[in-house]
Design an enzyme around this catalytic site. Structure first.
Site, PDB file in Angstrom:
ATOM      1  N   CYS A  87      39.774  29.352  25.070  1.00  0.00           N
ATOM      2  CA  CYS A  87      39.925  29.544  23.629  1.00  0.00           C
ATOM      3  C   CYS A  87      39.730  31.017  23.291  1.00  0.00           C
ATOM      4  O   CYS A  87      38.748  31.633  23.703  1.00  0.00           O
ATOM      5  CB  CYS A  87      38.885  28.687  22.911  1.00  0.00           C
ATOM      6  SG  CYS A  87      38.618  29.117  21.198  1.00  0.00           S
ATOM      7  N   GLU A  88      40.665  31.570  22.548  1.00  0.00           N
ATOM      8  CA  GLU A  88      40.555  32.994  22.210  1.00  0.00           C
ATOM      9  C   GLU A  88      39.479  33.278  21.176  1.00  0.00           C
ATOM     10  O   GLU A  88      39.089  34.422  20.995  1.00  0.00           O
ATOM     11  CB  GLU A  88      41.901  33.536  21.725  1.00  0.00           C
ATOM     12  CG  GLU A  88      42.367  33.036  20.401  1.00  0.00           C
ATOM     13  CD  GLU A  88      43.709  33.627  19.998  1.00  0.00           C
ATOM     14  OE1 GLU A  88      43.884  33.848  18.794  1.00  0.00           O
ATOM     15  OE2 GLU A  88      44.556  33.877  20.868  1.00  0.00           O
ATOM     16  N   HIS A  89      38.981  32.249  20.502  1.00  0.00           N
ATOM     17  CA  HIS A  89      37.953  32.465  19.479  1.00  0.00           C
ATOM     18  C   HIS A  89      36.547  32.559  20.071  1.00  0.00           C
ATOM     19  O   HIS A  89      35.714  33.301  19.546  1.00  0.00           O
ATOM     20  CB  HIS A  89      38.005  31.352  18.434  1.00  0.00           C
ATOM     21  CG  HIS A  89      39.322  31.255  17.749  1.00  0.00           C
ATOM     22  ND1 HIS A  89      39.947  30.062  17.496  1.00  0.00           N
ATOM     23  CD2 HIS A  89      40.153  32.228  17.285  1.00  0.00           C
ATOM     24  CE1 HIS A  89      41.104  30.291  16.894  1.00  0.00           C
ATOM     25  NE2 HIS A  89      41.253  31.594  16.759  1.00  0.00           N
ATOM     26  N   HIS A  90      36.279  31.786  21.126  1.00  0.00           N
ATOM     27  CA  HIS A  90      34.932  31.780  21.710  1.00  0.00           C
ATOM     28  C   HIS A  90      34.931  32.045  23.216  1.00  0.00           C
ATOM     29  O   HIS A  90      33.872  32.074  23.828  1.00  0.00           O
ATOM     30  CB  HIS A  90      34.253  30.419  21.468  1.00  0.00           C
ATOM     31  CG  HIS A  90      34.153  30.070  20.013  1.00  0.00           C
ATOM     32  ND1 HIS A  90      35.057  29.253  19.376  1.00  0.00           N
ATOM     33  CD2 HIS A  90      33.265  30.470  19.076  1.00  0.00           C
ATOM     34  CE1 HIS A  90      34.732  29.138  18.100  1.00  0.00           C
ATOM     35  NE2 HIS A  90      33.646  29.874  17.888  1.00  0.00           N
ATOM     36  N   GLN A 128      45.530  26.123  21.229  1.00  0.00           N
ATOM     37  CA  GLN A 128      46.371  25.010  21.662  1.00  0.00           C
ATOM     38  C   GLN A 128      47.714  24.997  20.939  1.00  0.00           C
ATOM     39  O   GLN A 128      48.744  24.685  21.539  1.00  0.00           O
ATOM     40  CB  GLN A 128      45.626  23.690  21.454  1.00  0.00           C
ATOM     41  CG  GLN A 128      46.400  22.495  21.964  1.00  0.00           C
ATOM     42  CD  GLN A 128      45.593  21.222  21.905  1.00  0.00           C
ATOM     43  OE1 GLN A 128      44.388  21.229  22.154  1.00  0.00           O
ATOM     44  NE2 GLN A 128      46.249  20.125  21.593  1.00  0.00           N
ATOM     45  N   HIS A 156      38.190  20.654  23.617  1.00  0.00           N
ATOM     46  CA  HIS A 156      37.760  22.039  23.454  1.00  0.00           C
ATOM     47  C   HIS A 156      36.243  22.128  23.538  1.00  0.00           C
ATOM     48  O   HIS A 156      35.535  21.559  22.714  1.00  0.00           O
ATOM     49  CB  HIS A 156      38.236  22.566  22.095  1.00  0.00           C
ATOM     50  CG  HIS A 156      39.727  22.634  21.992  1.00  0.00           C
ATOM     51  ND1 HIS A 156      40.406  23.828  21.927  1.00  0.00           N
ATOM     52  CD2 HIS A 156      40.676  21.667  21.959  1.00  0.00           C
ATOM     53  CE1 HIS A 156      41.706  23.593  21.845  1.00  0.00           C
ATOM     54  NE2 HIS A 156      41.897  22.277  21.860  1.00  0.00           N
ATOM     55  N   CYS A 158      34.433  24.588  22.840  1.00  0.00           N
ATOM     56  CA  CYS A 158      33.861  25.285  21.687  1.00  0.00           C
ATOM     57  C   CYS A 158      33.547  24.292  20.563  1.00  0.00           C
ATOM     58  O   CYS A 158      32.754  24.599  19.668  1.00  0.00           O
ATOM     59  CB  CYS A 158      34.795  26.383  21.183  1.00  0.00           C
ATOM     60  SG  CYS A 158      36.415  25.809  20.670  1.00  0.00           S
TER      61      CYS A 158
END
Length: 196
Positions: A87-90, A128, A156, A158
């Site tokens: 995941c690019e956020h976490h 995703q 996910h 995260c």
């Protein structure tokens, strides 16, 4: 089967720099970077990054470049392709299955090419929704089928191990292109076949 060679990735080319940054992160979170269990951690994490971020080096034309002339213009499905991404956020993992269906227009790809494409798209920082659209767009561009449909199921970490902490929850995304967009019966056929 021999292990894949990831030594020419951008991570590998920057190995020492990345190892130094990982060591610094460990120090900043309060770890003793000189304790035995952590001495090799920066190198191990960097080697892992070489593999899980190898998608940045992928050439989609090369992956799908070898196609075969075949006058099959009926539904082809490759389902349950397991994937792992970050995941690019976490920078936390997400993983699941991808199902791909397409209607060839005189050109088919070898079945293993779909798994290779999934690996190339997912082995980088992702969301995703983008994975789903990228695979569909690449298929339309490289194989020029009458249409394609991609369904991605993901769990996910995260969302499971932090934040709302809801393990077992799944996210499902789809991308519909070409004839799949206008033919409800075709979409239904695809969805029923991936559920079997």
């Amino acid at each position: 089967m021999p292990a894949k060679d990831y030594t020419n990735t951008s991570v590998a080319r920057n190995r020492k720099l990345i190892e130094g940054h990982i060591r610094e992160i460990l120090r900043l979170i309060g770890e003793d970077v000189d304790r035995e269990g952590l001495l090799e951690t920066p190198a191990r994490v960097t080697r892992m990054y070489e593999e899980i971020f190898s998608g940045y080096e992928a050439d989609y034309k090369d992956i799908l470049g070898v196609a075969f002339d075949e006058q099959h213009e009926e539904l082809v499905i490759v389902k349950d392709i397991v994937y792992y991404s970050q995941c690019e956020h976490h920078m936390a993992p997400f993983f699941g299955n991808i199902h791909i269906g397409y209607i060839p227009s005189g050109k088919i790809a070898g079945l293993s090419k779909f798994a290779r494409l999934v690996e190339a798209v997912t082995r980088k920082l992702q969301v995703q929704e983008r994975v789903t659209s990228e695979i569909a767009n690449i298929l339309m561009e490289e194989l020029t089928p009458h249409g394609c449909m991609v369904v991605v199921e993901g769990e996910h970490l995260c969302m499971c191990s932090r934040g709302v902490k809801k393990p077992g929850s799944k996210t499902v995304t789809s991308a519909v292109r070409g004839t799949f967009r206008t033919d409800a019966a075709l979409r239904s056929e695809f969805l029923s076949l991936i559920r079997n």
